[in-house]
Design a protein around this motif. Structure first.
Motif, PDB file in Angstrom:
ATOM      1  N   PRO A 104      44.831  -1.652 -37.806  1.00 19.50           N
ATOM      2  CA  PRO A 104      43.854  -0.567 -37.625  1.00 19.50           C
ATOM      3  C   PRO A 104      42.654  -0.969 -36.773  1.00 19.50           C
ATOM      4  N   LEU A 105      42.136  -2.196 -36.976  1.00 20.78           N
ATOM      5  CA  LEU A 105      40.999  -2.646 -36.171  1.00 20.78           C
ATOM      6  C   LEU A 105      41.386  -2.744 -34.696  1.00 20.78           C
ATOM      7  N   GLN A 106      42.563  -3.249 -34.432  1.00 22.39           N
ATOM      8  CA  GLN A 106      43.006  -3.372 -33.043  1.00 22.39           C
ATOM      9  C   GLN A 106      43.149  -2.000 -32.388  1.00 22.39           C
ATOM     10  N   LEU A 107      43.732  -1.042 -33.100  1.00 24.42           N
ATOM     11  CA  LEU A 107      43.927   0.291 -32.533  1.00 24.42           C
ATOM     12  C   LEU A 107      42.595   1.009 -32.333  1.00 24.42           C
ATOM     13  N   LEU A 108      41.652   0.825 -33.261  1.00 20.45           N
ATOM     14  CA  LEU A 108      40.331   1.434 -33.092  1.00 20.45           C
ATOM     15  C   LEU A 108      39.633   0.882 -31.858  1.00 20.45           C
ATOM     16  N   LEU A 109      39.674  -0.434 -31.678  1.00 19.51           N
ATOM     17  CA  LEU A 109      39.050  -1.041 -30.503  1.00 19.51           C
ATOM     18  C   LEU A 109      39.752  -0.597 -29.226  1.00 19.51           C
ATOM     19  N   ALA A 110      41.071  -0.553 -29.257  1.00 18.21           N
ATOM     20  CA  ALA A 110      41.835  -0.134 -28.071  1.00 18.21           C
ATOM     21  C   ALA A 110      41.507   1.307 -27.692  1.00 18.21           C
ATOM     22  N   LEU A 111      41.400   2.189 -28.701  1.00 19.92           N
ATOM     23  CA  LEU A 111      41.079   3.588 -28.425  1.00 19.92           C
ATOM     24  C   LEU A 111      39.668   3.731 -27.884  1.00 19.92           C
ATOM     25  N   ALA A 112      38.727   2.973 -28.438  1.00 22.96           N
ATOM     26  CA  ALA A 112      37.335   3.045 -27.972  1.00 22.96           C
ATOM     27  C   ALA A 112      37.227   2.601 -26.510  1.00 22.96           C
ATOM     28  N   ILE A 113      37.876   1.501 -26.167  1.00 26.44           N
ATOM     29  CA  ILE A 113      37.835   1.022 -24.778  1.00 26.44           C
ATOM     30  C   ILE A 113      38.532   2.006 -23.856  1.00 26.44           C
ATOM     31  N   ALA A 114      39.643   2.589 -24.306  1.00 25.38           N
ATOM     32  CA  ALA A 114      40.360   3.560 -23.471  1.00 25.38           C
ATOM     33  C   ALA A 114      39.508   4.787 -23.197  1.00 25.38           C
ATOM     34  N   VAL A 115      38.766   5.257 -24.204  1.00 24.61           N
ATOM     35  CA  VAL A 115      37.886   6.414 -24.013  1.00 24.61           C
ATOM     36  C   VAL A 115      36.793   6.094 -23.008  1.00 24.61           C
ATOM     37  N   ALA A 179      39.855 -18.577 -42.853  1.00 25.34           N
ATOM     38  CA  ALA A 179      40.938 -18.980 -41.953  1.00 25.34           C
ATOM     39  C   ALA A 179      41.775 -17.778 -41.509  1.00 25.34           C
ATOM     40  N   LEU A 180      42.158 -16.924 -42.453  1.00 27.95           N
ATOM     41  CA  LEU A 180      42.952 -15.749 -42.088  1.00 27.95           C
ATOM     42  C   LEU A 180      42.143 -14.795 -41.222  1.00 27.95           C
ATOM     43  N   GLY A 181      40.849 -14.702 -41.469  1.00 29.03           N
ATOM     44  CA  GLY A 181      40.005 -13.819 -40.668  1.00 29.03           C
ATOM     45  C   GLY A 181      39.963 -14.215 -39.206  1.00 29.03           C
ATOM     46  N   THR A 182      40.013 -15.523 -38.921  1.00 28.60           N
ATOM     47  CA  THR A 182      40.013 -15.958 -37.520  1.00 28.60           C
ATOM     48  C   THR A 182      41.286 -15.512 -36.811  1.00 28.60           C
ATOM     49  N   ILE A 183      42.412 -15.553 -37.511  1.00 27.24           N
ATOM     50  CA  ILE A 183      43.670 -15.109 -36.906  1.00 27.24           C
ATOM     51  C   ILE A 183      43.680 -13.592 -36.741  1.00 27.24           C
ATOM     52  N   ILE A 184      43.068 -12.883 -37.680  1.00 24.60           N
ATOM     53  CA  ILE A 184      42.937 -11.429 -37.543  1.00 24.60           C
ATOM     54  C   ILE A 184      42.116 -11.085 -36.299  1.00 24.60           C
ATOM     55  N   LEU A 185      41.027 -11.820 -36.074  1.00 24.03           N
ATOM     56  CA  LEU A 185      40.224 -11.611 -34.862  1.00 24.03           C
ATOM     57  C   LEU A 185      41.038 -11.861 -33.598  1.00 24.03           C
ATOM     58  N   LEU A 186      41.892 -12.874 -33.640  1.00 21.03           N
ATOM     59  CA  LEU A 186      42.741 -13.149 -32.486  1.00 21.03           C
ATOM     60  C   LEU A 186      43.680 -11.986 -32.213  1.00 21.03           C
ATOM     61  N   HIS A 187      44.222 -11.392 -33.260  1.00 22.76           N
ATOM     62  CA  HIS A 187      45.118 -10.246 -33.072  1.00 22.76           C
ATOM     63  C   HIS A 187      44.355  -9.032 -32.545  1.00 22.76           C
ATOM     64  N   VAL A 188      43.155  -8.797 -33.087  1.00 26.50           N
ATOM     65  CA  VAL A 188      42.351  -7.668 -32.611  1.00 26.50           C
ATOM     66  C   VAL A 188      41.987  -7.859 -31.149  1.00 26.50           C
ATOM     67  N   TRP A 189      41.747  -9.091 -30.745  1.00 28.98           N
ATOM     68  CA  TRP A 189      41.381  -9.398 -29.360  1.00 28.98           C
ATOM     69  C   TRP A 189      42.485  -9.031 -28.377  1.00 28.98           C
ATOM     70  N   THR A 190      43.730  -9.010 -28.823  1.00 29.00           N
ATOM     71  CA  THR A 190      44.841  -8.663 -27.936  1.00 29.00           C
ATOM     72  C   THR A 190      45.099  -7.156 -27.974  1.00 29.00           C
ATOM     73  N   PHE A 191      44.075  -6.391 -27.645  1.00 27.59           N
ATOM     74  CA  PHE A 191      44.166  -4.923 -27.724  1.00 27.59           C
ATOM     75  C   PHE A 191      44.618  -4.289 -26.422  1.00 27.59           C
ATOM     76  N   GLY A 192      44.922  -5.082 -25.406  1.00 24.12           N
ATOM     77  CA  GLY A 192      45.180  -4.531 -24.080  1.00 24.12           C
ATOM     78  C   GLY A 192      46.379  -3.618 -23.996  1.00 24.12           C
ATOM     79  N   SER A 193      47.473  -3.987 -24.650  1.00 25.24           N
ATOM     80  CA  SER A 193      48.687  -3.179 -24.555  1.00 25.24           C
ATOM     81  C   SER A 193      48.505  -1.779 -25.141  1.00 25.24           C
ATOM     82  N   PRO A 194      48.036  -1.624 -26.391  1.00 20.78           N
ATOM     83  CA  PRO A 194      47.805  -0.254 -26.877  1.00 20.78           C
ATOM     84  C   PRO A 194      46.714   0.465 -26.104  1.00 20.78           C
ATOM     85  N   MET A 195      45.746  -0.273 -25.542  1.00 17.77           N
ATOM     86  CA  MET A 195      44.683   0.366 -24.767  1.00 17.77           C
ATOM     87  C   MET A 195      45.253   1.063 -23.532  1.00 17.77           C
ATOM     88  N   VAL A 196      46.162   0.385 -22.829  1.00 21.07           N
ATOM     89  CA  VAL A 196      46.766   0.977 -21.635  1.00 21.07           C
ATOM     90  C   VAL A 196      47.560   2.226 -22.007  1.00 21.07           C
TER      91      VAL A 196
END
Length: 318
Positions: A104-115, A179-196
């Protein structure tokens, strides 16, 4: 009119003669052979690379197989062992938290950047390429190693915190709480594909809807919630399903960040990482195959739930 009707009936009669039917059948047969010939590489790949290994792993999931000795039939023993495996339960817990927080965090960020990019700014193609780049690199070993350095005891994050007077001496990846939160941040950072994909969907929404809403005095937020989101809901649903499936298969990030252990205290023990440990670390390939099929069932059930729930919030403009 009578001449035209006689000509039409003559054409129909001639088209139904046995000789012409045989000719058409031959032509259709040649077309089918050509079609199957072009499909042959894909069919061979499907059978050899996908269906064959799936059936083999399904068989191995009912056996005791150690890669060294021949498989020995074990029935449902591997599946029964899952009920009593605490590390498997921990890996499921970690994976579900990772999926239901990061996606959900990744999709929210991707949608915000796309807008933001949809407003027609100059150099759009450059910004789109820059934002898409993390999706290409985020799953690589190099980025995972870099991420481990950034969140280490002497990493960039702690150095920035010290500039603001925060005495940060804890390694984020060595603390079970973060530790898990850092990996979650890494996944959120890869928002480019849903953003496009979001950006392409935004470009397909007719501008007349926004013009009519603006004439009626609708605010930007009202236009976004009443026009953009409903018309973009099929794209949101598409991204949601793809990202959930991809998140359940995440492996490289946890493996590199934790040095393959899933630590600290199994806080980053992804399901795929535990499957790897069982299969290639302890050579319990039968148990690993059973775990793989459990993952298939979990992903299939969640996908089916998404499709069932989509009828209540996905709007198709047909």
């Amino acid at each position: 009119m009578s001449a035209i009707s006689e000509l039409s009936s003559l054409k129909i009669t001639r088209a139904r003669t046995p000789e012409e039917r045989r000719m058409r059948a031959k032509e259709a047969g040649r077309d089918n052979k050509a079609g199957y010939l072009f499909l042959a590489p894909w069919l061979v790949g499907l059978l050899v690379i996908t269906v064959g290994p799936m059936l083999a792993s399904l068989y191995l999931s009912f056996t005791d197989y150690s890669l060294i000795q021949a498989p020995r039939w074990a029935g449902l023993d591997n599946y029964a062992r899952m009920l009593e495996d605490p590390r498997l339960h921990q890996s499921l817990k970690v994976t579900f938290v990772y999926v239901f927080v990061s996606v959900p965090l990744q999709l929210l960020l991707a949608l915000a950047i796309a807008v933001l990019l949809d407003r027609g700014m100059r150099g759009l193609s450059l910004y789109r390429s820059i934002f898409y780049l993390p999706s290409m690199l985020g799953g690589s070993v190099a980025i995972a190693v870099l991420w481990r350095q950034i969140f280490g005891t002497e990493g960039l994050v702690n150095q920035i915190l010290r500039l603001f007077g925060v005495n940060a001496s804890t390694g984020w990846i060595s603390d079970p709480q973060y530790a898990l939160g850092t990996i979650i941040l890494l996944h959120v950072w890869t928002f480019g594909s849903p953003m496009v994909i979001f950006l392409a969907g935004l470009r397909q929404i007719p501008g007349m809807y926004y013009e009519a809403a603006a004439v009626d005095g609708a605010s930007r937020w009202t236009r976004f919630t009443r026009i953009t989101l409903p018309l973009l809901s099929p794209i949101i649903f598409f991204n949601l399903v793809l990202q959930i499936i991809g998140a359940f298969q995440s492996f490289t990030q946890a493996f590199v960040v934790s040095n393959g252990s899933g630590g600290p205290s199994d806080s980053t023990l992804f399901y795929t990482l535990y499957l790897y440990q069982r299969g290639f670390g302890q050579f319990q390939m039968g148990y690993a195959a059973a775990m793989a099929w459990l993952l298939v069932v979990i992903v299939g059930v969640l996908t089916a739930i998404n499709f069932f729930a989509s009828r209540y919030w996905v709007f198709y403009d047909d």
